[in-house]
Design an enzyme around this catalytic site. Structure first.
Site, PDB file in Angstrom:
ATOM      1  N   HIS A  47      10.113  16.912 -21.057  1.00 19.72           N
ATOM      2  CA  HIS A  47       9.257  16.555 -19.915  1.00 19.72           C
ATOM      3  C   HIS A  47       9.459  17.515 -18.736  1.00 19.72           C
ATOM      4  O   HIS A  47       8.563  17.685 -17.916  1.00 19.72           O
ATOM      5  CB  HIS A  47       9.585  15.141 -19.412  1.00 19.72           C
ATOM      6  CG  HIS A  47       9.012  14.032 -20.240  1.00 19.72           C
ATOM      7  ND1 HIS A  47       9.482  13.714 -21.484  1.00 19.72           N
ATOM      8  CD2 HIS A  47       8.001  13.163 -19.981  1.00 19.72           C
ATOM      9  CE1 HIS A  47       8.798  12.670 -21.957  1.00 19.72           C
ATOM     10  NE2 HIS A  47       7.889  12.324 -21.070  1.00 19.72           N
TER      11      HIS A  47
ATOM     12  N   GLU B 200       5.665  10.927 -16.510  1.00 15.28           N
ATOM     13  CA  GLU B 200       4.761  10.035 -17.257  1.00 15.28           C
ATOM     14  C   GLU B 200       3.692   9.439 -16.333  1.00 15.28           C
ATOM     15  O   GLU B 200       2.608   9.104 -16.772  1.00 15.28           O
ATOM     16  CB  GLU B 200       5.549   8.922 -17.963  1.00 15.28           C
ATOM     17  CG  GLU B 200       6.380   9.397 -19.158  1.00 15.28           C
ATOM     18  CD  GLU B 200       5.568   9.710 -20.425  1.00 15.28           C
ATOM     19  OE1 GLU B 200       4.538   9.083 -20.655  1.00 15.28           O
ATOM     20  OE2 GLU B 200       5.990  10.611 -21.188  1.00 15.28           O
TER      21      GLU B 200
ATOM     22  N   CYS C 262      15.111  18.614 -21.480  1.00 13.95           N
ATOM     23  CA  CYS C 262      14.237  17.467 -21.750  1.00 13.95           C
ATOM     24  C   CYS C 262      12.831  18.049 -21.768  1.00 13.95           C
ATOM     25  O   CYS C 262      12.468  18.828 -20.873  1.00 13.95           O
ATOM     26  CB  CYS C 262      14.374  16.429 -20.647  1.00 13.95           C
ATOM     27  SG  CYS C 262      13.122  15.130 -20.741  1.00 13.95           S
TER      28      CYS C 262
HETATM   29  N1  DGL Z   1      11.115  14.153 -23.580  1.00 10.18           N
HETATM   30  C1  DGL Z   1      12.301  13.571 -24.032  1.00 10.18           C
HETATM   31  C2  DGL Z   1      13.484  14.495 -24.062  1.00 10.18           C
HETATM   32  O1  DGL Z   1      13.292  15.626 -24.282  1.00 10.18           O
HETATM   33  C3  DGL Z   1      12.622  12.184 -23.710  1.00 10.18           C
HETATM   34  C4  DGL Z   1      12.542  11.659 -22.362  1.00 10.18           C
HETATM   35  C5  DGL Z   1      12.819  10.178 -22.346  1.00 10.18           C
HETATM   36  O2  DGL Z   1      12.118   9.472 -23.071  1.00 10.18           O
HETATM   37  O3  DGL Z   1      13.729   9.752 -21.638  1.00 10.18           O
HETATM   38  O4  DGL Z   1      14.601  14.128 -23.916  1.00 10.18           O
END
Ligand code: DGL
Length: 270
Positions: free
Chosen positions: A186, A151, A184
């Site tokens: 991200h 982020e 995840c």
């Molecule tokens: N991008 C998210 C995931 O796939 C959430 C990450 C987060 O907000 O901790 O879990």
């Protein structure tokens, strides 16, 4: 049907899924909402994750979406079945597609899963994998440092490398692993660094391709594909800072996005 597809995530991670949706479904209009203000969801309680996800969904329902993609593993783990039960539109998450992709990839059934604390705690990946193929060798690891780093736009370099090395230390004992699920949305943004740490013999799985494929199938089966000639522009919403969101999207898409707005979606502040 020329209505938009709604896509949600706690922040910018879901844009990795958007990227693939745009590639596989170029005629569809997407409306993306990233709850950047309240990111990360990973360390939060199941109740908070559920409430925040519903806040996002309620906002997108006002945009008359024809389908919802939960481009967040943490939100998928805690809300997918509830949303599928309660909404009258099709809803897909990213965990089943990720599990399917991992099973296609592994040759020796040693599969690692990395995700947020919430996703790992929920056991959703192990459950999904076991349902599809019992008796695999699985190990899960939470990597709480990754999401805040992404982020902030730190996707490469010395700091990213040393953080990823430290977080993945515990996976060292799982030496037979040939496939690692980036559980995840991200994490694909750290793919190069993660690959460098785990080595080239481990295949990294991100759910985006498989999720976009499932979205496409569902639209087709339900006769919801855009049948008009007009292709509308995508819309992006963040609950946080527009500048930070824009600079991250530039890194992800290699170009800037138009149509970004900041919105407030909280019903009650927790
Ligand atoms: N991008 C998210 C995931 O796939 C959430 C990450 C987060 O907000 O901790 O879990």
């Amino acid at each position: 049907m020329n209505k938009p597809i709604g896509v949600i995530d706690s922040g910018v991670g879901g844009l990795t899924v958007v990227h693939e949706l745009m590639r596989q479904l170029p005629r569809e209009k997407l409306i993306y909402l990233g709850d950047t203000l309240r990111c990360p969801y990973g360390p939060r309680t199941p109740e908070e994750i559920r409430k925040f996800t519903w806040d996002m969904v309620d906002f997108l329902l006002t945009k008359d979406i024809k389908m919802l993609v939960i481009a967040c593993n943490t939100a998928t783990a805690y809300t997918l079945s509830e949303l599928q039960d309660k909404l009258s539109i099709p809803v897909v998450g990213v965990i089943q597609p990720g599990a399917r992709a991992a099973i296609k990839s592994t040759l020796n059934d040693y599969v690692g899963i990395i995700g947020t604390e919430g996703t790992v705690r929920s056991n959703a990946y192990c459950d999904a994998l076991n349902m599809l193929k019992p008796n695999m060798h699985l190990t899960s690891l939470a990597c709480p440092a990754f999401v805040p780093m992404v982020e902030q736009g730190i996707l490469s370099g010395e700091f990213a490398l040393s953080t990823v090395k430290k977080e993945l230390q515990a996976l060292k004992d799982f030496a037979e692993m040939d496939t690692l699920i980036l559980g995840c949305t991200h994490y694909p943004l750290l793919k190069d660094v993660i690959q460098e740490v785990v080595g080239p013999e481990v295949t990294l799985i991100s759910s985006s391709e498989e999720t976009a494929r499932e979205t496409s199938t569902i639209l087709e089966v339900n006769q919801l594909l855009n049948d008009g000639l007009e292709i509308s522009r995508h819309q992006f919403y963040t609950t946080g800072d527009e500048k930070q969101f824009t600079s991250l999207t530039r890194k992800i898409f290699n170009s800037s996005i138009e149509n970004l707005k900041t919105v407030s979606i909280e019903r009650v502040v927790i």
